[in-house]
Scaffold this active site. Sequence first.
Site, PDB file in Angstrom:
ATOM      1  N   GLU A  63       0.813  -1.212   0.000  1.00  0.00           N
ATOM      2  CA  GLU A  63       0.000   0.000   0.000  1.00  0.00           C
ATOM      3  C   GLU A  63       0.851   1.270   0.000  1.00  0.00           C
ATOM      4  O   GLU A  63       0.369   2.357   0.337  1.00  0.00           O
ATOM      5  CB  GLU A  63      -0.932  -0.012   1.216  1.00  0.00           C
ATOM      6  CG  GLU A  63      -1.890  -1.194   1.231  1.00  0.00           C
ATOM      7  CD  GLU A  63      -2.703  -1.271   2.507  1.00  0.00           C
ATOM      8  OE1 GLU A  63      -3.596  -0.423   2.681  1.00  0.00           O
ATOM      9  OE2 GLU A  63      -2.434  -2.169   3.325  1.00  0.00           O
ATOM     10  N   SER A  65      -6.151  -2.855   1.704  1.00  0.00           N
ATOM     11  CA  SER A  65      -6.538  -2.250   0.428  1.00  0.00           C
ATOM     12  C   SER A  65      -7.038  -3.269  -0.586  1.00  0.00           C
ATOM     13  O   SER A  65      -6.974  -3.056  -1.789  1.00  0.00           O
ATOM     14  CB  SER A  65      -5.372  -1.450  -0.173  1.00  0.00           C
ATOM     15  OG  SER A  65      -5.186  -0.245   0.534  1.00  0.00           O
ATOM     16  N   TYR A 107      -9.413   3.276  -5.333  1.00  0.00           N
ATOM     17  CA  TYR A 107      -8.499   4.396  -5.545  1.00  0.00           C
ATOM     18  C   TYR A 107      -8.516   5.035  -6.926  1.00  0.00           C
ATOM     19  O   TYR A 107      -7.977   6.124  -7.101  1.00  0.00           O
ATOM     20  CB  TYR A 107      -7.061   3.944  -5.224  1.00  0.00           C
ATOM     21  CG  TYR A 107      -6.919   3.452  -3.805  1.00  0.00           C
ATOM     22  CD1 TYR A 107      -7.153   4.298  -2.726  1.00  0.00           C
ATOM     23  CD2 TYR A 107      -6.586   2.125  -3.533  1.00  0.00           C
ATOM     24  CE1 TYR A 107      -7.046   3.848  -1.423  1.00  0.00           C
ATOM     25  CE2 TYR A 107      -6.470   1.668  -2.229  1.00  0.00           C
ATOM     26  CZ  TYR A 107      -6.696   2.534  -1.177  1.00  0.00           C
ATOM     27  OH  TYR A 107      -6.590   2.088   0.109  1.00  0.00           O
ATOM     28  N   ARG A 115     -11.561   3.053  11.485  1.00  0.00           N
ATOM     29  CA  ARG A 115     -12.639   2.959  10.506  1.00  0.00           C
ATOM     30  C   ARG A 115     -13.008   1.495  10.363  1.00  0.00           C
ATOM     31  O   ARG A 115     -12.165   0.673  10.003  1.00  0.00           O
ATOM     32  CB  ARG A 115     -12.190   3.528   9.157  1.00  0.00           C
ATOM     33  CG  ARG A 115     -13.341   4.045   8.288  1.00  0.00           C
ATOM     34  CD  ARG A 115     -12.927   4.188   6.840  1.00  0.00           C
ATOM     35  NE  ARG A 115     -12.807   2.872   6.220  1.00  0.00           N
ATOM     36  CZ  ARG A 115     -11.828   2.512   5.399  1.00  0.00           C
ATOM     37  NH1 ARG A 115     -10.857   3.366   5.102  1.00  0.00           N
ATOM     38  NH2 ARG A 115     -11.794   1.294   4.891  1.00  0.00           N
ATOM     39  N   ASP A 120     -15.200  -1.504   8.703  1.00  0.00           N
ATOM     40  CA  ASP A 120     -15.939  -1.880   7.501  1.00  0.00           C
ATOM     41  C   ASP A 120     -16.998  -2.918   7.856  1.00  0.00           C
ATOM     42  O   ASP A 120     -16.707  -3.915   8.537  1.00  0.00           O
ATOM     43  CB  ASP A 120     -14.987  -2.441   6.447  1.00  0.00           C
ATOM     44  CG  ASP A 120     -13.951  -1.415   5.998  1.00  0.00           C
ATOM     45  OD1 ASP A 120     -14.212  -0.203   6.158  1.00  0.00           O
ATOM     46  OD2 ASP A 120     -12.881  -1.816   5.514  1.00  0.00           O
ATOM     47  N   GLU A 153     -13.585  -5.776   8.956  1.00  0.00           N
ATOM     48  CA  GLU A 153     -12.274  -5.475   9.531  1.00  0.00           C
ATOM     49  C   GLU A 153     -12.294  -4.097  10.164  1.00  0.00           C
ATOM     50  O   GLU A 153     -13.211  -3.299   9.942  1.00  0.00           O
ATOM     51  CB  GLU A 153     -11.168  -5.546   8.477  1.00  0.00           C
ATOM     52  CG  GLU A 153     -11.289  -4.529   7.358  1.00  0.00           C
ATOM     53  CD  GLU A 153     -10.147  -4.641   6.359  1.00  0.00           C
ATOM     54  OE1 GLU A 153      -8.981  -4.573   6.798  1.00  0.00           O
ATOM     55  OE2 GLU A 153     -10.418  -4.793   5.161  1.00  0.00           O
ATOM     56  N   ASN A 179      -9.794  -0.732  10.490  1.00  0.00           N
ATOM     57  CA  ASN A 179      -8.602  -0.051   9.987  1.00  0.00           C
ATOM     58  C   ASN A 179      -8.116   0.955  11.019  1.00  0.00           C
ATOM     59  O   ASN A 179      -8.855   1.867  11.386  1.00  0.00           O
ATOM     60  CB  ASN A 179      -8.937   0.684   8.691  1.00  0.00           C
ATOM     61  CG  ASN A 179      -9.507  -0.238   7.631  1.00  0.00           C
ATOM     62  OD1 ASN A 179      -8.783  -0.893   6.916  1.00  0.00           O
ATOM     63  ND2 ASN A 179     -10.842  -0.298   7.553  1.00  0.00           N
ATOM     64  N   GLY A 211      -7.182   5.484   5.083  1.00  0.00           N
ATOM     65  CA  GLY A 211      -6.646   6.372   4.060  1.00  0.00           C
ATOM     66  C   GLY A 211      -7.030   7.835   4.262  1.00  0.00           C
ATOM     67  O   GLY A 211      -8.096   8.152   4.776  1.00  0.00           O
TER      68      GLY A 211
END
Length: 369
Positions: free
Chosen positions: A39, A191, A263, A303, A305, A319, A321, A325
């Site tokens: 990443e 990612s 992205y 964050r 998900d 998961e 984070n 990002g």
Amino acid sequence: MTANITSNTTPSAAVGRSAAESRLRAATIVVVSGGRSSERSVSLASGSAVSAALRENRDGQGPERVLDVEITSSGAWRTDGEDRPVEDALARLPLEAVFFLALHGGDGEDGTIQGLLRSAGRVHTGSGVAASALCMCKSWTRAVLTQAGVSVAPGRTVDAEEWSRDASSILASIHGLSRTGWVVKPDRGGSSVATFVVNDTSDLASAIEAVLATKDRVLVEACIRGSECTVAVLGNRGGPVQALMPVEIRPKPGRFFDFEEKYSAGGASEFCPPMTIDAATCAHLQEIGARAHAAADCEGYSRTDVMVPADGSEPVVLEINTLPGMTARSLLPLAAGHAGLSFRALCLRLAALALERTADSSATAGGLG
């Protein structure tokens, strides 16, 4: 609307917040990006965006100075255009600086850099060693969330030795996890690199072998059909925690939220507030995000998900984070914007939370002394 989920705030925490706000205006912030993970390119984009936002300083809120450090693909720390060993680079950076970690994946997010900085007495954004290491490993995260009463998708891990010894039995057990397909991914990746959505049992073995080729353990989960959302949370342990409005993620038809969808300019569409999730479910997702943040002992921000099943059953966490990002396409800034936080204000808030944590520790230590 945001959900402000607050815990009891001690007098020392209030002292910590006040001290953090004062220190931030006179602080040096070192933005760290790059690294050696898959990443790396995303991290460089995050670091560039954060550095630019912090340098604006038209509002007079600080910081006094912003420095940039790029961790090269070989692990050197590049400062002032020169590659140096980490010990040399740290010695050249102000002792009181706040290290803003714009790193993603690998030893930038798994607790390695966090441990290095904390052992050197440095302040950094985001979670500490334990939470970073935990959340980098999806199977460990699943175990902690399950113990905390947070739902996860049916799944199992597979390592190279198990696979070489008894692939047929493993495939048989995986077939029983789901009737709607499987998601095959690295246990410690990010990612959505080397992640596969498998709809046909004949493709399972090749997907597992592709992930094993990355030298990681494989996590296979039942593919949950429904809406994918993510919930950002701001706050430190022992202080008020703010769960932001969920963001709904809608990949292009026939795709899932893979690296390109995340992205690229023509990637997935993201909506905050969500388009297809009702207000009651949004509030429930915010509660799940806050519970996950607390269960994993995250600090500063996270964050989470989440998949919201189309059949109306309980949402499941995919998961957590710990260093989400911070690019123009990133989800945390989108959710923060809905809460009234500009990108710059979000960056300042994350730096202040790092200082607040250290101030809380100092005040508590003083009280105990």
